[in-house]
Design a protein around this motif. Structure first.
Motif, PDB file in Angstrom:
ATOM      1  N   ARG A  15     -20.301   6.013  -9.210  1.00 33.26           N
ATOM      2  CA  ARG A  15     -19.702   7.008 -10.103  1.00 33.26           C
ATOM      3  C   ARG A  15     -19.192   8.213  -9.332  1.00 33.26           C
ATOM      4  NH1 ARG A  15     -21.028   7.233 -15.785  1.00 33.26           N
ATOM      5  NH2 ARG A  15     -19.357   8.748 -15.692  1.00 33.26           N
ATOM      6  N   LEU A  16     -19.921   8.612  -8.303  1.00 30.10           N
ATOM      7  CA  LEU A  16     -19.589   9.831  -7.573  1.00 30.10           C
ATOM      8  C   LEU A  16     -19.317   9.485  -6.113  1.00 30.10           C
ATOM      9  CD1 LEU A  16     -22.278  12.130  -9.239  1.00 30.10           C
ATOM     10  CD2 LEU A  16     -19.850  12.000  -9.795  1.00 30.10           C
TER      11      LEU A  16
ATOM     12  N   ARG B 133     -16.123   5.704 -20.526  1.00 27.79           N
ATOM     13  CA  ARG B 133     -16.277   5.584 -19.069  1.00 27.79           C
ATOM     14  C   ARG B 133     -17.748   5.322 -18.724  1.00 27.79           C
ATOM     15  NH1 ARG B 133     -13.041   9.497 -17.662  1.00 27.79           N
ATOM     16  NH2 ARG B 133     -14.602  11.123 -17.845  1.00 27.79           N
ATOM     17  N   ASP B 134     -18.675   6.016 -19.395  1.00 27.45           N
ATOM     18  CA  ASP B 134     -20.103   5.784 -19.137  1.00 27.45           C
ATOM     19  C   ASP B 134     -20.484   4.335 -19.417  1.00 27.45           C
ATOM     20  OD1 ASP B 134     -20.577   8.403 -18.349  1.00 27.45           O
ATOM     21  OD2 ASP B 134     -21.405   9.028 -20.280  1.00 27.45           O
ATOM     22  N   VAL B 135     -20.019   3.785 -20.554  1.00 28.68           N
ATOM     23  CA  VAL B 135     -20.352   2.409 -20.912  1.00 28.68           C
ATOM     24  C   VAL B 135     -19.775   1.427 -19.889  1.00 28.68           C
ATOM     25  CG1 VAL B 135     -19.913   0.590 -22.630  1.00 28.68           C
ATOM     26  CG2 VAL B 135     -20.667   2.852 -23.375  1.00 28.68           C
ATOM     27  N   VAL B 136     -18.512   1.601 -19.538  1.00 27.35           N
ATOM     28  CA  VAL B 136     -17.867   0.704 -18.580  1.00 27.35           C
ATOM     29  C   VAL B 136     -18.579   0.755 -17.228  1.00 27.35           C
ATOM     30  CG1 VAL B 136     -15.764   0.370 -17.198  1.00 27.35           C
ATOM     31  CG2 VAL B 136     -15.595   0.689 -19.659  1.00 27.35           C
ATOM     32  N   LEU B 137     -18.878   1.950 -16.747  1.00 25.47           N
ATOM     33  CA  LEU B 137     -19.476   2.068 -15.419  1.00 25.47           C
ATOM     34  C   LEU B 137     -20.948   1.672 -15.398  1.00 25.47           C
ATOM     35  CD1 LEU B 137     -17.587   5.240 -14.167  1.00 25.47           C
ATOM     36  CD2 LEU B 137     -17.149   2.846 -13.611  1.00 25.47           C
ATOM     37  N   LEU B 138     -21.674   1.887 -16.502  1.00 28.66           N
ATOM     38  CA  LEU B 138     -23.051   1.385 -16.563  1.00 28.66           C
ATOM     39  C   LEU B 138     -23.050  -0.138 -16.517  1.00 28.66           C
ATOM     40  CD1 LEU B 138     -24.755   3.749 -19.151  1.00 28.66           C
ATOM     41  CD2 LEU B 138     -25.527   3.330 -16.806  1.00 28.66           C
TER      42      LEU B 138
ATOM     43  N   TYR C 165     -26.445  -0.302 -30.386  1.00 27.31           N
ATOM     44  CA  TYR C 165     -25.889  -1.488 -29.742  1.00 27.31           C
ATOM     45  C   TYR C 165     -24.421  -1.658 -30.163  1.00 27.31           C
ATOM     46  CZ  TYR C 165     -25.591  -6.401 -28.277  1.00 27.31           C
ATOM     47  OH  TYR C 165     -25.228  -7.579 -27.672  1.00 27.31           O
ATOM     48  N   GLY C 166     -24.141  -1.456 -31.453  1.00 24.82           N
ATOM     49  CA  GLY C 166     -22.780  -1.580 -31.964  1.00 24.82           C
ATOM     50  C   GLY C 166     -21.827  -0.566 -31.353  1.00 24.82           C
ATOM     51  N   THR C 167     -22.320   0.646 -31.117  1.00 20.65           N
ATOM     52  CA  THR C 167     -21.493   1.676 -30.492  1.00 20.65           C
ATOM     53  C   THR C 167     -21.123   1.275 -29.074  1.00 20.65           C
ATOM     54  OG1 THR C 167     -22.484   3.392 -31.869  1.00 20.65           O
ATOM     55  CG2 THR C 167     -21.387   4.130 -29.857  1.00 20.65           C
ATOM     56  N   VAL C 168     -22.061   0.657 -28.367  1.00 25.00           N
ATOM     57  CA  VAL C 168     -21.764   0.168 -27.016  1.00 25.00           C
ATOM     58  C   VAL C 168     -20.613  -0.823 -27.093  1.00 25.00           C
ATOM     59  CG1 VAL C 168     -22.618  -1.191 -25.054  1.00 25.00           C
ATOM     60  CG2 VAL C 168     -24.093   0.526 -26.113  1.00 25.00           C
ATOM     61  N   GLY C 169     -20.711  -1.775 -28.010  1.00 23.81           N
ATOM     62  CA  GLY C 169     -19.669  -2.785 -28.157  1.00 23.81           C
ATOM     63  C   GLY C 169     -18.320  -2.190 -28.506  1.00 23.81           C
ATOM     64  N   SER C 170     -18.305  -1.226 -29.427  1.00 28.91           N
ATOM     65  CA  SER C 170     -17.022  -0.640 -29.828  1.00 28.91           C
ATOM     66  C   SER C 170     -16.428   0.215 -28.706  1.00 28.91           C
ATOM     67  CB  SER C 170     -17.150   0.157 -31.126  1.00 28.91           C
ATOM     68  OG  SER C 170     -18.026   1.237 -30.972  1.00 28.91           O
ATOM     69  N   ARG C 171     -17.267   0.962 -27.987  1.00 29.89           N
ATOM     70  CA  ARG C 171     -16.757   1.749 -26.854  1.00 29.89           C
ATOM     71  C   ARG C 171     -16.211   0.836 -25.763  1.00 29.89           C
ATOM     72  NH1 ARG C 171     -21.148   6.665 -25.864  1.00 29.89           N
ATOM     73  NH2 ARG C 171     -20.778   7.692 -27.861  1.00 29.89           N
TER      74      ARG C 171
END
Length: 190
Positions: free
Chosen positions: A45-46, A143-148, A167-173
């Protein structure tokens, strides 16, 4: 039925967390078990220098807050990644400036940097400015979801636990992020 390797690791983590709550010396086992993954995530990330500092800070915070860890709310690994993600967020203006500069000038980081190795693994070196620009178009949450997922290799459930979202928010993001990244990178040949 025999529990899978992930279930066994969760039990071990829960036992370590319970023991570490009473005996801080046990926390070294938590550090030994998870430091490398946390470090790689932050370095991705950094940068390597920030990863040194923030990975160490992640474990200092976890040690101080070890009694507040609740295994009923999720595993130890996602909890540590959540702490790391929050620390990265504090440095996100630096991260955003870095990605904007890469996208603007097309400069490549040092060949020996961890960031360079991660980007090279994901895409050819020449795609780095476009990838940086595409990542900047994502919201912080996306970006947090993709990089995690990409750097931390966390599951949807672990990401949800790390960020304190459903869990659903992760999927939608993730879905929105993929669509934005596809749009931004569509004209680039593989």
């Amino acid at each position: 039925m025999t529990p899978g390797p992930g279930a066994v690791e969760d039990v071990i983590d829960a036992q370590l967390a319970a023991q570490a709550g009473r005996d801080p010396a046990v926390f070294s086992a938590v550090y030994d078990r998870h430091f490398r993954d946390i470090y790689r995530y932050i370095a991705g990330r950094l940068d390597v220098q920030a990863a040194d500092d923030l990975a160490a800070e992640t474990f200092l915070i976890a040690l101080r807050k070890r009694e507040k860890f609740d295994p009923k709310r999720g595993g130890l690994r996602p909890w540590l990644f959540g702490i790391a993600t929050n620390l990265v967020a504090r440095h996100r203006s630096k991260e955003a400036r870095h990605y904007r500069a890469l996208a603007r000038v097309g400069a490549e980081p040092d060949a020996d940097s961890h960031e360079s190795r991660v980007v090279s693994a994901v895409s050819a070196q020449r795609l780095q400015p476009q990838l940086a620009k595409a990542l900047m178009k994502l919201t912080r949450g996306e970006r947090d979801v993709v990089l995690l997922m990409a750097l931390g290799q966390l599951s949807h459930e672990e990401i949800a636990q790390s960020l304190g979202i459903s869990y659903g928010t992760v999927g939608s993001r993730l879905s929105r992020a993929r669509k934005k990244l596809r749009t931004e990178l569509k004209d680039i040949e593989p």
